[in-house]
Scaffold this active site. Structure first.
Site, mmCIF file in Angstrom:
data_model
loop_
_atom_site.group_PDB
_atom_site.id
_atom_site.type_symbol
_atom_site.label_atom_id
_atom_site.label_comp_id
_atom_site.label_asym_id
_atom_site.label_seq_id
_atom_site.Cartn_x
_atom_site.Cartn_y
_atom_site.Cartn_z
ATOM 1 N N CYS A 103 0.865 -1.181 0.000
ATOM 2 C CA CYS A 103 0.000 0.000 0.000
ATOM 3 C C CYS A 103 0.906 1.238 0.000
ATOM 4 O O CYS A 103 2.128 1.125 0.185
ATOM 5 C CB CYS A 103 -0.854 0.003 1.270
ATOM 6 S SG CYS A 103 0.177 0.022 2.750
ATOM 7 N N CYS B 52 2.439 6.106 8.889
ATOM 8 C CA CYS B 52 1.571 6.297 7.717
ATOM 9 C C CYS B 52 0.658 7.496 7.962
ATOM 10 O O CYS B 52 0.066 7.626 9.039
ATOM 11 C CB CYS B 52 0.734 5.045 7.477
ATOM 12 S SG CYS B 52 -0.401 5.283 6.101
ATOM 13 N N HIS C 201 -1.026 -4.461 19.517
ATOM 14 C CA HIS C 201 -0.520 -4.134 18.177
ATOM 15 C C HIS C 201 0.216 -2.790 18.233
ATOM 16 O O HIS C 201 -0.223 -1.869 18.931
ATOM 17 C CB HIS C 201 -1.688 -4.070 17.187
ATOM 18 C CG HIS C 201 -1.236 -3.982 15.753
ATOM 19 N ND1 HIS C 201 -0.877 -2.791 15.182
ATOM 20 C CD2 HIS C 201 -1.053 -4.930 14.811
ATOM 21 C CE1 HIS C 201 -0.506 -3.018 13.925
ATOM 22 N NE2 HIS C 201 -0.603 -4.311 13.676
ATOM 23 N N GLU D 17 0.417 -0.341 16.265
ATOM 24 C CA GLU D 17 -0.377 0.849 15.917
ATOM 25 C C GLU D 17 -1.289 1.259 17.080
ATOM 26 O O GLU D 17 -1.463 2.458 17.355
ATOM 27 C CB GLU D 17 -1.210 0.572 14.663
ATOM 28 C CG GLU D 17 -2.015 1.791 14.262
ATOM 29 C CD GLU D 17 -2.976 1.539 13.123
ATOM 30 O OE1 GLU D 17 -2.641 0.758 12.205
ATOM 31 O OE2 GLU D 17 -4.069 2.134 13.165
ATOM 32 N N THR E 37 -6.237 1.211 11.776
ATOM 33 C CA THR E 37 -6.406 1.327 10.321
ATOM 34 C C THR E 37 -6.437 -0.020 9.614
ATOM 35 O O THR E 37 -6.980 -0.136 8.524
ATOM 36 C CB THR E 37 -5.255 2.135 9.699
ATOM 37 O OG1 THR E 37 -4.030 1.497 10.063
ATOM 38 C CG2 THR E 37 -5.260 3.564 10.147
ATOM 39 N N SER F 80 1.518 -9.681 10.777
ATOM 40 C CA SER F 80 0.867 -8.616 10.011
ATOM 41 C C SER F 80 -0.635 -8.766 10.186
ATOM 42 O O SER F 80 -1.232 -9.758 9.753
ATOM 43 C CB SER F 80 1.257 -8.713 8.537
ATOM 44 O OG SER F 80 0.254 -8.137 7.731
ATOM 45 N N SER G 25 1.991 -5.311 3.491
ATOM 46 C CA SER G 25 3.439 -5.180 3.705
ATOM 47 C C SER G 25 4.247 -6.256 2.967
ATOM 48 O O SER G 25 5.445 -6.392 3.214
ATOM 49 C CB SER G 25 3.747 -5.191 5.203
ATOM 50 O OG SER G 25 3.001 -6.183 5.862
HETATM 51 S S1 SF4 Z 1 -2.438 -0.434 5.483
HETATM 52 FE FE1 SF4 Z 1 -1.512 0.858 7.073
HETATM 53 S S2 SF4 Z 1 0.338 1.636 6.125
HETATM 54 FE FE2 SF4 Z 1 -0.964 0.906 4.457
HETATM 55 S S3 SF4 Z 1 -2.117 2.750 3.779
HETATM 56 FE FE3 SF4 Z 1 -3.361 1.637 5.302
HETATM 57 S S4 SF4 Z 1 -2.863 2.659 7.235
HETATM 58 FE FE4 SF4 Z 1 -1.248 3.181 5.802
#
Ligand code: SF4
Length: 321
Positions: A19, A103, A131, A133, A171, A229, A273
């Site tokens: 991404c 991000c 996690h 994040e 996210t 992940s 990722s």
């Molecule tokens: S998956 Fe995570 S790193 Fe990728 S765009 Fe979405 S928020 Fe950003």
């Protein structure tokens, strides 16, 4: 005499893999290496993928979990998952030159959470305990943040049903993942507000929509991604929920021959990722067992990109002059 094995249809989900936030985070490490020269220090895995981490380590990145492992004055990069404020403050106190690879979509959740807290709302974060994040987001908001993962967690939140609340979400949970918890929040509390969940992370939602489509056309789903992940694990779960045996592999080495027995079509996707070469290695592993014919499904075209931090926006050569 045995005949040659029948060809296997390989379907690729669209979109899959990297991404924009991951591309940016990796770019930041690579450019920092060019600008400062090795070593540069990265707090936490830059993204949750061993191959990516190893490749960057080979170029001179040193991965640490805590700032006190970083020597004075060394270039320091925060991972795409974001960090608590205390970590940012500690980096300033130690005078570390920081490049923040958080991000922008994660940073947006931090801003939104702070805004809700300032407005006097009790804040709920929908996400997974532990996690990176979630730890970062909870530490970015100077107010209590109540973490919930399930509808059961909502039922035991320790405040009155008329408390004005607001929620933000991790996210790497899609609109579909959070829907049930949001319904539960609205059912229990009389004054609930939250962001437009549709624009939390385009990549998570698109990859989940794509794996559903993939599973509809496949006898087997292989997700390329790391076990730690969150978004890759979720893609595998969705394949299973769709009634299709689904496996998560790091790379081609994880593919087991027995999975392919009696299979006509194998679907492949990858978490946000996971780099393309790992998808290639999975296709190669399958092709070593049976001849393959590869096709990509139609899906949403993504054209998102995020700007680099200001220190890295100039061409590296010009910056070094
Ligand atoms: S998956 Fe995570 S790193 Fe990728 S765009 Fe979405 S928020 Fe950003």
């Amino acid at each position: 005499m045995t005949g040659s094995p029948s060809p296997l249809n390989v379907l690729l989900a669209s979109p899959r893999g990297f991404c924009a936030g991951v591309v940016r985070a990796i770019d930041i490490v690579e450019r920092a290496l060019e600008l400062y020269g090795p070593p540069v220090y990265v707090r936490h895995e830059i993204v949750h993928n061993r191959h990516v981490v190893e490749r960057l380590r080979g170029k001179g990145a040193i991965f640490v979990e805590e700032l006190d492992e970083i020597p004075a004055g060394a270039p320091t990069i925060f991972s795409a998952h974001g960090v608590p404020r205390a970590v940012q403050e500690a980096a300033v106190a130690r005078d570390l030159p920081v490049l923040d690879a958080t991000c922008p979509l994660v940073a947006k959740v931090h801003v939104q959470g702070r805004r809700y807290a300032r407005a006097g709302r009790t804040l709920v974060l929908i996400g997974h305990a532990g996690h990176a994040e979630v730890i970062g987001t909870m530490g970015q908001i100077d107010a209590p943040v109540h973490l919930v993962s399930t509808t059961e967690d909502v039922a035991v939140l320790p405040f009155a049903d008329d408390t004005p609340i607001a929620y933000v979400t991790q996210t790497t949970l899609s609109v579909d993942d959070t829907r049930g918890v949001i319904v539960a929040l609205n059912a229990r509390f009389s004054d609930v507000t939250g962001p437009d969940v549709a624009d939390i992370c385009y990549a998570t939602q698109n990859r989940q929509t794509a794996v559903r489509d993939l599973a509809r056309h496949s006898d087997l789903v292989i997700v390329v991604g790391a076990r730690n992940s969150s978004n890759s694990s979720r893609l595998r779960e969705i394949g299973d929920e769709m009634g299709v045996p689904s496996y998560l592999v790091d790379d081609g080495g994880g593919v087991e021959r027995a999975w392919l027995d009696g299979v006509e079509t194998v679907g492949i996707t990858a978490g946000a990722s996971a780099p393309d070469e790992l998808i290639e290695s999975v296709i190669a592993a399958i092709a070593a067992v049976r001849p393959v014919s590869v096709r990509q499904l139609d899906g949403v075209a993504e054209n998102v990109s995020f700007a680099l931090p200001p220190q890295l926006r100039r061409p590296v050569r010009a910056a070094a002059e």
